[in-house]
Design a protein around this motif. Structure first.
Motif, mmCIF file in Angstrom:
data_model
loop_
_atom_site.group_PDB
_atom_site.id
_atom_site.type_symbol
_atom_site.label_atom_id
_atom_site.label_comp_id
_atom_site.label_asym_id
_atom_site.label_seq_id
_atom_site.Cartn_x
_atom_site.Cartn_y
_atom_site.Cartn_z
ATOM 1 N N LYS A 75 1.173 -1.225 0.312
ATOM 2 C CA LYS A 75 0.117 0.176 -0.126
ATOM 3 C C LYS A 75 0.753 1.492 -0.302
ATOM 4 N N PRO A 76 0.309 2.476 -1.127
ATOM 5 C CA PRO A 76 1.829 3.501 -0.909
ATOM 6 C C PRO A 76 1.148 4.318 1.097
ATOM 7 N N SER A 77 1.756 4.506 0.723
ATOM 8 C CA SER A 77 2.522 5.333 2.173
ATOM 9 C C SER A 77 1.689 6.882 2.184
ATOM 10 N N GLY A 78 1.701 7.449 3.176
ATOM 11 C CA GLY A 78 1.033 9.018 3.315
ATOM 12 C C GLY A 78 1.791 9.509 2.460
ATOM 13 N N TRP A 79 3.656 9.748 1.891
ATOM 14 C CA TRP A 79 3.999 10.003 2.199
ATOM 15 C C TRP A 79 3.885 9.864 -0.032
ATOM 16 N N GLU A 80 4.036 8.870 0.265
ATOM 17 C CA GLU A 80 3.982 8.699 -1.610
ATOM 18 C C GLU A 80 2.632 9.213 -2.099
ATOM 19 N N LYS A 81 1.465 9.242 -0.968
ATOM 20 C CA LYS A 81 0.205 9.485 -1.867
ATOM 21 C C LYS A 81 0.142 11.156 -1.781
ATOM 22 N N ALA A 82 0.681 11.642 -1.162
ATOM 23 C CA ALA A 82 0.731 13.566 -1.211
ATOM 24 C C ALA A 82 1.993 12.907 -2.856
ATOM 25 N N ALA A 83 3.027 12.918 -3.193
ATOM 26 C CA ALA A 83 3.715 12.595 -3.655
ATOM 27 C C ALA A 83 2.645 13.062 -4.751
ATOM 28 N N GLU A 84 1.620 12.312 -5.159
ATOM 29 C CA GLU A 84 1.006 11.994 -6.465
ATOM 30 C C GLU A 84 -0.316 13.057 -6.282
ATOM 31 N N ALA A 85 -0.416 13.202 -4.815
ATOM 32 C CA ALA A 85 -1.607 14.562 -4.850
ATOM 33 C C ALA A 85 -1.059 15.658 -5.618
ATOM 34 N N LYS A 86 -3.144 17.070 -5.640
ATOM 35 C CA LYS A 86 -2.481 18.076 -6.153
ATOM 36 C C LYS A 86 -1.975 18.895 -5.051
ATOM 37 N N VAL A 87 -1.192 20.429 -5.244
ATOM 38 C CA VAL A 87 -0.497 20.880 -4.311
ATOM 39 C C VAL A 87 -1.062 21.833 -4.109
ATOM 40 N N VAL A 88 -0.855 22.393 -2.678
ATOM 41 C CA VAL A 88 -1.412 23.068 -1.659
ATOM 42 C C VAL A 88 0.182 23.604 -1.659
#
Length: 266
Positions: free
Chosen positions: A59-72
């Protein structure tokens, strides 16, 4: 005792022995079935545990998810995904570019030795200051302190450029900068504790919420990627004066000499 009675007794004894053997055989069979069943359950449980661990590990970690998330992106940034940070009102074209990692002991040493002089030159208008911050030490040492501290720096930058500079100074200070091998910066409460030493961030609810909610996690990952893609940067700290890498000075006088040698004069 007659032979007949003796023979009957022997026959009865053999019958009792046969019956006892049959009962023992049945008990042994039941015991074997229980052992086999338990073994099967154990194997299935172990297999299930392994499968669960594999699934969880994949499962992707929270930071791996953040790497693909929309940037604020924080305020006071520019460029793609807000990964350009430039400060100062200098009318010259001189730019001092600092490349750092929050967990880096060398970066802390640089801040403690020449940080004040570097910031003063920016404030005096001798040059503009630019920052690119990486998180490679998390990968080298394990943990997530660099990423978490970078996200918190984004929250500080959203407050003001001055809050960013002061917070970065506090994070690198002898009082608050942890040993390289520890991961204190992974703890939100520790980052907030450090922030409370900065006037602009002390008990700042908006800043604290951004740290705890990870508002700038995606931005931190993009900034980290920008660091990884930087030309000529092999380690931290790295200083570029007008896009040329210079040896990191260890004293304020050495910093002034580096500026002079690079043609950055008032």
């Amino acid at each position: 005792m007659s032979k007949r009675n003796s023979q009957a007794a022997k026959t009865a004894a053999r019958e009792r022995l046969r019956q006892e053997r049959e009962r023992q055989a049945k008990r042994d069979k039941v015991k074997r079935q229980v052992v086999v069943a338990a073994s099967i359950v154990g194997v299935l449980a172990a297999a299930g545990g392994i499968s669960y661990a594999v699934v969880q590990g994949n499962k992707p970690s929270g930071w791996e998810k953040a790497a693909e998330a929309k940037v604020v992106a924080p305020a006071n940034t520019s460029g793609k995904d807000g990964t350009t940070i430039v400060m100062g009102e200098s009318k010259s074209d001189n730019v001092i570019h600092l490349y750092e990692d929050p967990r880096c002991p060398g970066c802390a040493a640089m801040e403690q030795s020449i940080g004040e002089s570097v910031n003063k030159g920016m404030e005096d208008g001798d040059y503009k200051l630019s920052f690119t911050i990486g998180t490679f030490l998390d990968g080298n040492l394990g943990g997530e302190g660099s990423k978490n501290a970078l996200s918190a720096l984004g929250a500080a930058l959203n407050v003001s450029p001055e809050a960013f500079v002061d917070y970065k100074t506090a994070l690198y200070s002898t009082k608050y900068h942890p040993e390289e091998s520890t991961d204190e910066f992974a703890k939100d409460d520790y980052l907030i504790k450090v922030a409370n030493s900065v006037d602009a961030l002390k008990n700042n609810k908006k800043f604290q919420d951004a740290v705890e909610k990870g508002t700038y996690d995606a931005w931190a990952m993009r900034m980290s990627k920008s660091f990884d893609e930087s030309d000529g940067v092999q380690s931290t700290p790295t200083i570029k004066i007008n896009d040329k890498v210079v040896e990191t000075p260890s004293t304020p006088d050495a910093w002034q000499k580096a500026l002079k040698d690079a043609g950055v004069t008032k």
